[in-house]
Design a protein around this motif. Structure first.
Motif, PDB file in Angstrom:
ATOM      1  N   THR A 112       1.993  11.277  -1.270  1.00 55.46           N
ATOM      2  CA  THR A 112       2.825  10.550  -2.341  1.00 55.46           C
ATOM      3  C   THR A 112       3.810  10.981  -2.569  1.00 55.46           C
ATOM      4  O   THR A 112       4.957  10.345  -2.827  1.00 55.46           O
ATOM      5  CB  THR A 112       1.674  10.593  -3.486  1.00 55.46           C
ATOM      6  N   ARG A 168       0.939  -1.281   0.085  1.00 53.69           N
ATOM      7  CA  ARG A 168      -0.033  -0.018   0.112  1.00 53.69           C
ATOM      8  C   ARG A 168       0.784   1.130  -0.111  1.00 53.69           C
ATOM      9  O   ARG A 168       1.913   1.237   0.616  1.00 53.69           O
ATOM     10  CB  ARG A 168      -0.950  -0.050   1.247  1.00 53.69           C
ATOM     11  N   PRO A 169       0.487   2.248  -0.702  1.00 53.23           N
ATOM     12  CA  PRO A 169       1.297   3.223  -0.640  1.00 53.23           C
ATOM     13  C   PRO A 169       0.942   4.215   0.630  1.00 53.23           C
ATOM     14  O   PRO A 169       0.346   3.731   1.503  1.00 53.23           O
ATOM     15  CB  PRO A 169       0.728   4.173  -1.759  1.00 53.23           C
ATOM     16  N   ARG A 222      -3.418  13.403   0.100  1.00 54.12           N
ATOM     17  CA  ARG A 222      -2.997  12.338  -0.951  1.00 54.12           C
ATOM     18  C   ARG A 222      -1.773  12.577  -1.649  1.00 54.12           C
ATOM     19  O   ARG A 222      -0.761  11.889  -1.880  1.00 54.12           O
ATOM     20  CB  ARG A 222      -4.026  11.756  -1.546  1.00 54.12           C
ATOM     21  N   GLU A 265       6.589  10.223  -0.183  1.00 58.59           N
ATOM     22  CA  GLU A 265       7.217   8.850  -0.134  1.00 58.59           C
ATOM     23  C   GLU A 265       8.287   8.817  -0.970  1.00 58.59           C
ATOM     24  O   GLU A 265       9.436   8.185  -0.803  1.00 58.59           O
ATOM     25  CB  GLU A 265       6.179   8.083  -0.228  1.00 58.59           C
ATOM     26  N   ILE A 266       7.925   9.354  -2.376  1.00 59.56           N
ATOM     27  CA  ILE A 266       9.030   9.068  -3.533  1.00 59.56           C
ATOM     28  C   ILE A 266      10.255   9.799  -3.095  1.00 59.56           C
ATOM     29  O   ILE A 266      11.334   9.284  -3.231  1.00 59.56           O
ATOM     30  CB  ILE A 266       8.538   9.856  -4.976  1.00 59.56           C
TER      31      ILE A 266
END
Length: 455
Positions: free
Chosen positions: A227, A27-28, A223, A230-231
């Motif tokens: 996202t 899961r992201p 979101r 995280e990257i």
């Protein structure tokens, strides 16, 4: 003889736990960091603050049928999942993008059966409910009406355009707003520190400027911010362990503007665009123009709005405005993007800087109101279509009057009744070119009134 061995309950539990661990790992970050309780929920204080209606409904587990609507990444689905964890009622979930009529009927039938058997009500959460057709929405109505289910619908579209009126009337509407900069920053810090669900195990640090950049480019979308974080964090973990502004910008890549050409964004930005022109702010108008064009809006829509604004907001205060706007529309039709952006910008700045008058707009609406709501006025006899005399006069034997040709008069004007009653619709302002019309009409109306008083 071979012996068939079935997995033991312990083995099955281990397999299930392992499968769940694999799913969680895949899961992201944004999905892993979904709040589990109301205390973890960030934002929407206007809905969930102490004493607010929605908060009271949730605390009492008395939530009825509700529609959550607003931009993506603001917590609509997260709040529905919190309700699923804490409600004492059965909870069923559908995604309107994948569910059909058969799926909806199955959930409703199951809800009726449980209500009849043990008195337990069902909460039905439908994500992206705006994707349901009218017929699919209509299927929900009887069970929502009877209380068989409590509907929670989530949508990024305006419910007033995307949902049927009977469903709206049976539901409470709660509008979710973009998260504030502080809200998004809080979520980013939480994700960096959380070792169970977040990025804490990576031992990655982030520069304040990098987090500020992610906050700014997220546009209030949790979101999108998580996202990108995280990257950037995964990249930094393998190359030094620090997220700087370059890493943050690279993680965001090309900024995707939120803009639904059939939804609220389309109408809201277009409204801001026209109101900026009306308010004589060329800088704001240029920003909204750029926002529309960069989001893929049809430039012809923009050009049409300029033509309307030229008459509605400027009119005869500067008659040239309509010519400029029409020329911009023709140029847009002829050359298209990207070059037509320059023509549109020229028209936008011209219109924004023009003196303003809505006299033409209010005049025609006043006349239309009379036509629609008052007795129809007959055409005065001397104005009707009759054979003209040598001087252009129209004979009117019935009344003994004749149409008088203004061009035959020394001033190009004569006192003559053109309506049959006294009504004034057009009241020019004293701004721009319209000031000349104001003075001329004032003189004409004064002379007409004087002549009638003399008669």
């Amino acid at each position: 003889m071979s012996i068939c061995r079935f997995p033991s309950p312990i083995s099955m539990n281990l397999f299930a736990a392992q499968e769940e661990a694999h799913r969680q790992a895949a899961r992201p970050l944004a999905a892993r960091m979904r709040p589990r309780t109301l205390d973890e929920f960030v934002g929407q204080s206007h809905l969930l603050g102490e004493g607010r209606l929605l908060r009271r409904m949730l605390d009492a587990d008395r939530i009825g049928s509700v529609i959550f609507y607003g931009p993506p990444g603001t917590g609509k689905t997260s709040l529905a999942e919190i309700i699923a964890r804490h409600t004492k009622r059965r909870f069923r979930r559908l995604n309107a993008a994948m569910a059909g009529v058969k799926d909806v009927r199955a959930v409703l039938d199951d809800a009726r059966n449980h209500l009849d058997a043990d008195g337990q009500q069902t909460i039905c959460f439908i994500d992206e409910i705006h994707r349901f057709s009218r017929s699919q929405q209509d299927i929900l109505l009887p069970d929502v009406e009877e209380g068989t289910i409590s509907l929670i619908g989530a949508t990024t579209a305006s419910p007033f355009y995307s949902l049927v009126a009977p469903l709206i009337s049976r539901s409470r509407l709660f509008e979710f707003r973009e998260l504030t900069a502080d809200d998004v920053r809080q979520l980013l810090h939480r994700a960096l520190e959380d070792e169970e669900r977040g990025l804490g195990r990576l031992k990655v640090e982030a520069d304040r400027q990098a987090l500020d950049l992610l906050v700014e480019l997220s546009d209030g979308d949790a979101r999108r911010a998580l996202t990108a974080l995280e990257i950037a964090a995964l990249s930094a973990a393998s190359s030094g362990g620090r997220v700087d502004t370059d890493a943050a910008r690279a993680a965001v890549q090309q900024r995707v503007l939120r803009y639904d050409r059939a939804g609220d964004d389309h109408y809201d930005v277009a409204s801001a665009f026209i109101k900026s022109i009306r308010g004589s702010d060329p800088d704001a108008a240029l920003y909204w123009l750029a926002r529309m064009l960069e989001s893929g809006e049809d430039p012809r829509f923009v050009a049409r709005r300029l033509v309307i604004s030229a008459s509605e907001d400027i009119g005869n205060a500067d008659p040239q405005a309509l010519l400029v706007a029409t020329a911009a529309f023709q140029a847009t039709e002829t050359i298209g993007m990207p070059e037509c952006r320059i023509c549109l910008a020229q028209a936008v700045t011209y219109l924004a800087c023009c003196p303003k008058s809505n006299a033409c707009y209010t005049a025609v609406d006043a006349a239309l109101n009379d036509v629609r709501n008052r007795s129809v006025l007959p055409v005065p006899v001397h104005l009707r279509n009759r054979p003209a005399g040598e001087s252009g006069d129209t004979a009117s034997p019935e009344s003994g009057t004749a149409y008088r040709y203004p061009h035959d008069m020394p001033d190009g004007w004569c006192d003559q009744d053109y309506l049959g009653v006294d009504r004034i619709y057009y009241q020019p302002t004293d701004r721009g070119r319209e000031a000349e019309f104001h003075r001329r009409l004032k003189d004409i109306r004064s002379m007409r009134e004087q002549k009638r008083n003399d008669d």
